[in-house]
Design an enzyme around this catalytic site. Sequence first.
Site, PDB file in Angstrom:
ATOM      1  N   ALA A  65       0.630 -18.262  -0.445  1.00 48.63           N
ATOM      2  CA  ALA A  65       1.094 -19.217   0.565  1.00 48.63           C
ATOM      3  C   ALA A  65       2.602 -19.128   0.756  1.00 48.63           C
ATOM      4  O   ALA A  65       3.316 -20.135   0.766  1.00 48.63           O
ATOM      5  CB  ALA A  65       0.688 -20.643   0.192  1.00 48.63           C
TER       6      ALA A  65
ATOM      7  N   GLY B 106       4.585 -21.545  -8.512  1.00 47.14           N
ATOM      8  CA  GLY B 106       4.833 -22.420  -9.652  1.00 47.14           C
ATOM      9  C   GLY B 106       6.224 -23.019  -9.657  1.00 47.14           C
ATOM     10  O   GLY B 106       6.515 -23.937 -10.428  1.00 47.14           O
ATOM     11  N   LYS B 107       7.105 -22.549  -8.776  1.00 49.68           N
ATOM     12  CA  LYS B 107       8.468 -23.083  -8.758  1.00 49.68           C
ATOM     13  C   LYS B 107       8.582 -24.352  -7.919  1.00 49.68           C
ATOM     14  O   LYS B 107       9.574 -25.078  -8.019  1.00 49.68           O
ATOM     15  CB  LYS B 107       9.458 -22.034  -8.260  1.00 49.68           C
ATOM     16  CG  LYS B 107       9.302 -21.615  -6.802  1.00 49.68           C
ATOM     17  CD  LYS B 107      10.304 -20.529  -6.445  1.00 49.68           C
ATOM     18  CE  LYS B 107      10.167 -20.090  -4.990  1.00 49.68           C
ATOM     19  NZ  LYS B 107      11.110 -19.004  -4.644  1.00 49.68           N
TER      20      LYS B 107
ATOM     21  N   GLY C  90       4.792 -18.136  -1.242  1.00 47.95           N
ATOM     22  CA  GLY C  90       5.528 -18.518  -2.447  1.00 47.95           C
ATOM     23  C   GLY C  90       5.290 -19.939  -2.891  1.00 47.95           C
ATOM     24  O   GLY C  90       5.727 -20.332  -3.981  1.00 47.95           O
ATOM     25  N   LEU C  91       4.593 -20.735  -2.086  1.00 49.46           N
ATOM     26  CA  LEU C  91       4.325 -22.121  -2.464  1.00 49.46           C
ATOM     27  C   LEU C  91       3.578 -22.223  -3.779  1.00 49.46           C
ATOM     28  O   LEU C  91       3.750 -23.177  -4.545  1.00 49.46           O
ATOM     29  CB  LEU C  91       3.514 -22.822  -1.367  1.00 49.46           C
ATOM     30  CG  LEU C  91       4.227 -23.179  -0.070  1.00 49.46           C
ATOM     31  CD1 LEU C  91       3.232 -23.744   0.934  1.00 49.46           C
ATOM     32  CD2 LEU C  91       5.336 -24.191  -0.327  1.00 49.46           C
ATOM     33  N   LEU C  92       2.722 -21.235  -4.058  1.00 44.58           N
ATOM     34  CA  LEU C  92       1.871 -21.277  -5.243  1.00 44.58           C
ATOM     35  C   LEU C  92       2.454 -20.492  -6.411  1.00 44.58           C
ATOM     36  O   LEU C  92       1.760 -20.206  -7.384  1.00 44.58           O
ATOM     37  CB  LEU C  92       0.481 -20.727  -4.897  1.00 44.58           C
ATOM     38  CG  LEU C  92      -0.266 -21.522  -3.818  1.00 44.58           C
ATOM     39  CD1 LEU C  92      -1.495 -20.751  -3.344  1.00 44.58           C
ATOM     40  CD2 LEU C  92      -0.683 -22.895  -4.343  1.00 44.58           C
TER      41      LEU C  92
ATOM     42  N   TYR D 258       7.418  -5.671  11.937  1.00 41.38           N
ATOM     43  CA  TYR D 258       8.248  -6.033  10.787  1.00 41.38           C
ATOM     44  C   TYR D 258       9.634  -5.415  10.941  1.00 41.38           C
ATOM     45  O   TYR D 258       9.792  -4.185  10.897  1.00 41.38           O
ATOM     46  CB  TYR D 258       7.624  -5.572   9.476  1.00 41.38           C
ATOM     47  CG  TYR D 258       6.301  -6.213   9.118  1.00 41.38           C
ATOM     48  CD1 TYR D 258       5.853  -7.360   9.784  1.00 41.38           C
ATOM     49  CD2 TYR D 258       5.492  -5.704   8.110  1.00 41.38           C
ATOM     50  CE1 TYR D 258       4.642  -7.957   9.462  1.00 41.38           C
ATOM     51  CE2 TYR D 258       4.291  -6.293   7.778  1.00 41.38           C
ATOM     52  CZ  TYR D 258       3.867  -7.417   8.452  1.00 41.38           C
ATOM     53  OH  TYR D 258       2.662  -7.998   8.116  1.00 41.38           O
TER      54      TYR D 258
END
Length: 351
Positions: free
Chosen positions: A217, A223-224, A219-221, A63
């Site tokens: 995922a 809600g935006k 940020g896919l999930l 990282y």
Amino acid sequence: MTMQYRQLGRTGLRVSTFTLGTMGFGGTGWATPVGQIDVSGAREQIAIARDAGVNLIDTADVYSAGLSEEILGEALGGDRDQVLIATKARMPMGDGPNDAGLSRHHIVRAAEASLRRLNTDYIDLYQVHEWDGHTPLEETLTALDDLVRSGKVRYIGCSNYAAWQMMKALAISDARHLERFASTQVYYSLQNRDIEAEIVPAVVDQGLGILVWSPLAGGLLSGKYRRGVEAPAGSRHLSEWSEPPINDEDKLYDTIELAVKIGESHGVSAAQVALSYIAQKPGVTSLIVGSRTPAQLRDNLAAADLELTADEVKALDDVSGEPLRYPFWHQRNTSSDRLSAADLTQIQRHL
């Protein structure tokens, strides 16, 4: 906030159901989109997480080329012994022919380097970050065993291993009386439930813990991302996602819409619904959440207080699930009288 603590596999170590992820600490190179969190920001996130009851922090040497570990070590300072630190090794950390992989040479060098960057004498959970098909597992596992026996590492785990790869490693450890993997760190979310086919049954059977990376995922999930709605400025388009890959956009949107609806009924975000769902699944020990902002982190950690109903879990199962793969549909049809707890992790809802 009511944080739960679960045993890490068959060990006596108890870890919080949510883990603080630190890929955004530093945020340079390929990690730039994840966040650019400096030492001050890291201290704030660590404080938020600890106040919520989080006792495990996850990082990796790769990282931001070691910067995440350095920032974590500096941000913790004298509080290092108050938390558990998990880090990983395997990915390239230089241009040399031995600067990657799971050889004894690289593992020992990587562990020593992580200890220096983290400013600590020991690593609580040391994980092999990815499979290495060129190095004999015996070499990898004996190197890890030596690190445990030396006191530099307390527990070991794998990450991104297929079920057969994990099982082969466990068999070698058992046969040679070497330190055994306590956990596996894998991708698991409402967007993709691949691990339920082979990895989860193997984990339940063998007594490992599951640490989940990217339970939202990427940020896919959150809600935006909604069907027919323009994503907020600065957000990636669905076509730009490669980890995790999106193979069925309509199914993803259907899943998001249901998570939003369930969230509204509880007065919480879709992200909290997605997190609570995974936290309730068989074999799961802890969800790794990494956020760009303190507000996002607080919202994610609030999912510790959300318990979905059986009907809500079933609805999410149905919208995001896949048909049973072979040979499991055949086992359901012919062997349902003799299924183990491991078998039932995926077959139960299809009976």
